[in-house]
Design an enzyme around this catalytic site. Structure first.
Site, PDB file in Angstrom:
ATOM      1  N   ASP A  12       0.851  -1.201   0.000  1.00  0.00           N
ATOM      2  CA  ASP A  12       0.000   0.000   0.000  1.00  0.00           C
ATOM      3  C   ASP A  12       0.884   1.249   0.000  1.00  0.00           C
ATOM      4  O   ASP A  12       0.826   2.075   0.914  1.00  0.00           O
ATOM      5  CB  ASP A  12      -0.936  -0.007   1.207  1.00  0.00           C
ATOM      6  CG  ASP A  12      -0.187  -0.146   2.538  1.00  0.00           C
ATOM      7  OD1 ASP A  12      -0.797   0.138   3.586  1.00  0.00           O
ATOM      8  OD2 ASP A  12       1.021  -0.511   2.538  1.00  0.00           O
ATOM      9  N   ASP A  17       6.815   0.967   1.935  1.00  0.00           N
ATOM     10  CA  ASP A  17       6.584  -0.019   0.876  1.00  0.00           C
ATOM     11  C   ASP A  17       7.489   0.284  -0.318  1.00  0.00           C
ATOM     12  O   ASP A  17       8.136  -0.595  -0.879  1.00  0.00           O
ATOM     13  CB  ASP A  17       5.138   0.039   0.384  1.00  0.00           C
ATOM     14  CG  ASP A  17       4.104  -0.155   1.471  1.00  0.00           C
ATOM     15  OD1 ASP A  17       3.877   0.800   2.242  1.00  0.00           O
ATOM     16  OD2 ASP A  17       3.532  -1.241   1.560  1.00  0.00           O
ATOM     17  N   ASN A  41      -2.686   2.227   3.542  1.00  0.00           N
ATOM     18  CA  ASN A  41      -2.219   3.593   3.854  1.00  0.00           C
ATOM     19  C   ASN A  41      -3.114   4.654   3.219  1.00  0.00           C
ATOM     20  O   ASN A  41      -3.310   5.735   3.757  1.00  0.00           O
ATOM     21  CB  ASN A  41      -0.789   3.792   3.345  1.00  0.00           C
ATOM     22  CG  ASN A  41       0.233   3.111   4.234  1.00  0.00           C
ATOM     23  OD1 ASN A  41       0.057   3.059   5.447  1.00  0.00           O
ATOM     24  ND2 ASN A  41       1.266   2.551   3.631  1.00  0.00           N
ATOM     25  N   THR A 125       3.284  -6.089   2.164  1.00  0.00           N
ATOM     26  CA  THR A 125       3.746  -5.064   3.109  1.00  0.00           C
ATOM     27  C   THR A 125       2.618  -4.087   3.457  1.00  0.00           C
ATOM     28  O   THR A 125       2.854  -2.942   3.837  1.00  0.00           O
ATOM     29  CB  THR A 125       4.934  -4.278   2.518  1.00  0.00           C
ATOM     30  OG1 THR A 125       4.555  -3.732   1.241  1.00  0.00           O
ATOM     31  CG2 THR A 125       6.150  -5.181   2.356  1.00  0.00           C
ATOM     32  N   PHE A 166      -0.927  -1.654  12.388  1.00  0.00           N
ATOM     33  CA  PHE A 166      -1.842  -1.136  11.360  1.00  0.00           C
ATOM     34  C   PHE A 166      -2.226  -2.195  10.316  1.00  0.00           C
ATOM     35  O   PHE A 166      -3.417  -2.380  10.037  1.00  0.00           O
ATOM     36  CB  PHE A 166      -1.198   0.074  10.680  1.00  0.00           C
ATOM     37  CG  PHE A 166      -2.019   0.683   9.580  1.00  0.00           C
ATOM     38  CD1 PHE A 166      -1.750   0.395   8.246  1.00  0.00           C
ATOM     39  CD2 PHE A 166      -3.078   1.533   9.873  1.00  0.00           C
ATOM     40  CE1 PHE A 166      -2.518   0.951   7.228  1.00  0.00           C
ATOM     41  CE2 PHE A 166      -3.850   2.099   8.861  1.00  0.00           C
ATOM     42  CZ  PHE A 166      -3.576   1.812   7.540  1.00  0.00           C
ATOM     43  N   ASN A 167      -1.248  -2.856   9.700  1.00  0.00           N
ATOM     44  CA  ASN A 167      -1.559  -3.777   8.599  1.00  0.00           C
ATOM     45  C   ASN A 167      -2.517  -4.886   9.032  1.00  0.00           C
ATOM     46  O   ASN A 167      -3.412  -5.265   8.276  1.00  0.00           O
ATOM     47  CB  ASN A 167      -0.277  -4.412   8.043  1.00  0.00           C
ATOM     48  CG  ASN A 167       0.541  -3.438   7.229  1.00  0.00           C
ATOM     49  OD1 ASN A 167       0.046  -2.388   6.815  1.00  0.00           O
ATOM     50  ND2 ASN A 167       1.804  -3.765   7.014  1.00  0.00           N
ATOM     51  N   HIS A 239       9.667  -0.160   8.412  1.00  0.00           N
ATOM     52  CA  HIS A 239       8.924  -1.408   8.603  1.00  0.00           C
ATOM     53  C   HIS A 239       9.023  -2.352   7.393  1.00  0.00           C
ATOM     54  O   HIS A 239       9.534  -3.455   7.491  1.00  0.00           O
ATOM     55  CB  HIS A 239       7.447  -1.078   8.840  1.00  0.00           C
ATOM     56  CG  HIS A 239       7.193  -0.147   9.993  1.00  0.00           C
ATOM     57  ND1 HIS A 239       7.407  -0.478  11.318  1.00  0.00           N
ATOM     58  CD2 HIS A 239       6.738   1.126  10.019  1.00  0.00           C
ATOM     59  CE1 HIS A 239       7.096   0.543  12.094  1.00  0.00           C
ATOM     60  NE2 HIS A 239       6.683   1.527  11.331  1.00  0.00           N
ATOM     61  N   ASP A 240       8.525  -1.919   6.261  1.00  0.00           N
ATOM     62  CA  ASP A 240       8.320  -2.838   5.137  1.00  0.00           C
ATOM     63  C   ASP A 240       9.594  -3.435   4.536  1.00  0.00           C
ATOM     64  O   ASP A 240       9.589  -4.619   4.170  1.00  0.00           O
ATOM     65  CB  ASP A 240       7.509  -2.133   4.039  1.00  0.00           C
ATOM     66  CG  ASP A 240       6.102  -1.807   4.503  1.00  0.00           C
ATOM     67  OD1 ASP A 240       5.495  -0.873   3.972  1.00  0.00           O
ATOM     68  OD2 ASP A 240       5.608  -2.497   5.428  1.00  0.00           O
TER      69      ASP A 240
HETATM   70  O1  RIB Z   1       2.518  -0.451  10.774  1.00  0.00           O
HETATM   71  C1  RIB Z   1       3.403  -0.248   9.703  1.00  0.00           C
HETATM   72  C2  RIB Z   1       2.782  -0.618   8.412  1.00  0.00           C
HETATM   73  O2  RIB Z   1       1.655   0.213   8.167  1.00  0.00           O
HETATM   74  C3  RIB Z   1       3.707  -0.411   7.197  1.00  0.00           C
HETATM   75  O3  RIB Z   1       3.434  -1.388   6.230  1.00  0.00           O
HETATM   76  C4  RIB Z   1       3.317   0.945   6.675  1.00  0.00           C
HETATM   77  O4  RIB Z   1       3.525   1.074   5.264  1.00  0.00           O
HETATM   78  C5  RIB Z   1       1.843   0.952   6.961  1.00  0.00           C
HETATM   79  O5  RIB Z   1       1.203   0.255   5.915  1.00  0.00           O
HETATM   80 CA    CA Z   2       2.893  -0.749   3.945  1.00  0.00          CA
END
Ligand code: RIB
Ligand code: CA
Length: 308
Positions: A12, A17, A41, A125, A166-167, A239-240
């Protein structure tokens, strides 16, 4: 040398990403077969447009397909505070240089798996909506998936709520389907990704590489760090890209096999990833990363996109 590992990128974009895709494209160990967008996102229209622009910037020559417009059951949830109204605010990017695939995400993923001579790695991701939909629609293709190397979850904590990352929180039902699928999983959750901190000194190392991609990546890092600095981070938690590091440099990671279960019902804990050893393990969970080695890897990767 072994043949590169076929991979499907699903995300996203999203600054992190986009940097994950930069890392994947730069690696001779990976062969990007397709890119699919997911609602997370930002809206599916925005993440799809961003996916096309990132592929144009990086020279990713693979079909791009639009993903599901919403989570399996939940209402869409976006993150403009982190990634901006476009979902990828900051530097100007090229316009798409190829039309979207005529296939939607699940059909394109299925086509790639069916046509691949060897099993394919899925690298989600963002929320796991497309991956779950693929597993539901094509259970016969599970054997063509080598591994799902995902960014998502957090055994010790969340970020969008105290319990949920979040994901996973955007589509817990999808995450439950994926973690119960029996397909091999490598989970890069907040436990490791919040240790994958890239500092302003690293931004400058990347910018000094001097090619157009390096300049854009440095600008993405600046933007992404902006939100995190406001909430007390000393660097950008990338993160990704850790989901890609898991495939190309697992030596940089410290991991443990766990049974990971997804909370879908809790009033306060919906989207939590509960890791334990009371049942057979279903995932290799990353808990730590060699940060300096990760930063060096990013500098090496941007350097593959040409001279300054
Ligand atoms: O929590 C982090 C994730 O949420 C990452 O993948 C970032 O791109 C958002 O999508
Ligand atoms: Ca992401």
């Amino acid at each position: 040398m072994e043949k590169p590992l076929p991979v499907l990128l699903d995300g996203d974009p999203g600054h992190d990403d986009a940097i994950a895709w930069m890392l994947a494209k730069a690696s001779p160990l990976l062969d990007i077969r397709a890119v699919t967008s997911v609602c997370g996102n930002q809206t599916i229209e925005k993440t799809t447009y961003n996916a096309q622009r990132v592929c144009a910037l990086l020279g990713i020559d693979a079909p791009v397909a639009m993903g599901k417009p919403a989570p399996l059951l939940a209402e869409p949830m976006n993150a403009p505070s982190v990634h901006g109204q476009s979902g990828l605010d900051g530097p100007v990017l090229p316009e798409p240089n190829a039309p979207l695939s005529s296939l939607r995400s699940v059909e394109l993923m299925a086509k790639v798996l069916q046509e691949s001579e060897t099993p394919v790695a899925l690298v989600p991701t963002g929320p796991l909506t497309n991956i779950a939909a693929l597993l539901l629609a094509h259970p016969e293709l599970k054997e063509k998936i080598k591994v799902i190397s995902l960014m998502g979850g957090g055994i010790t904590h969340g970020n969008w709520t105290p319990a949920a990352e979040f994901n996973i929180l955007v589509d817990p039902e999808a995450a439950k389907i994926v973690f119960e699928s029996g397909v091999p999983i490598v989970m890069s959750g907040l436990d490791v990704t919040e240790r994958a901190l890239i500092f302003p000194k690293d931004f400058e190392r990347i910018r000094k590489v001097g090619n157009p991609v390096a300049r854009v990546v440095a600008d993405w890092l600046e933007f992404f760090y902006g939100f995190h600095r406001e909430i007390g981070y000393t660097g950008a938690p990338l993160h990704d890209p850790v989901a890609v590091v898991s495939l190309i440099r697992p030596d940089l990671l410290t991991s443990k096999r766990l049974c990971v279960e997804i909370e879908t019902q809790g009033e306060y804990c919906r989207g939590a990833t509960i890791g334990h050893d009371r049942k057979p393990a279903n995932a290799l969970v990353n808990f730590d990363i060699d940060r300096d080695g990760f930063a060096d890897l990013l500098v090496e990767a941007v350097s593959t996109y040409g001279e300054g």
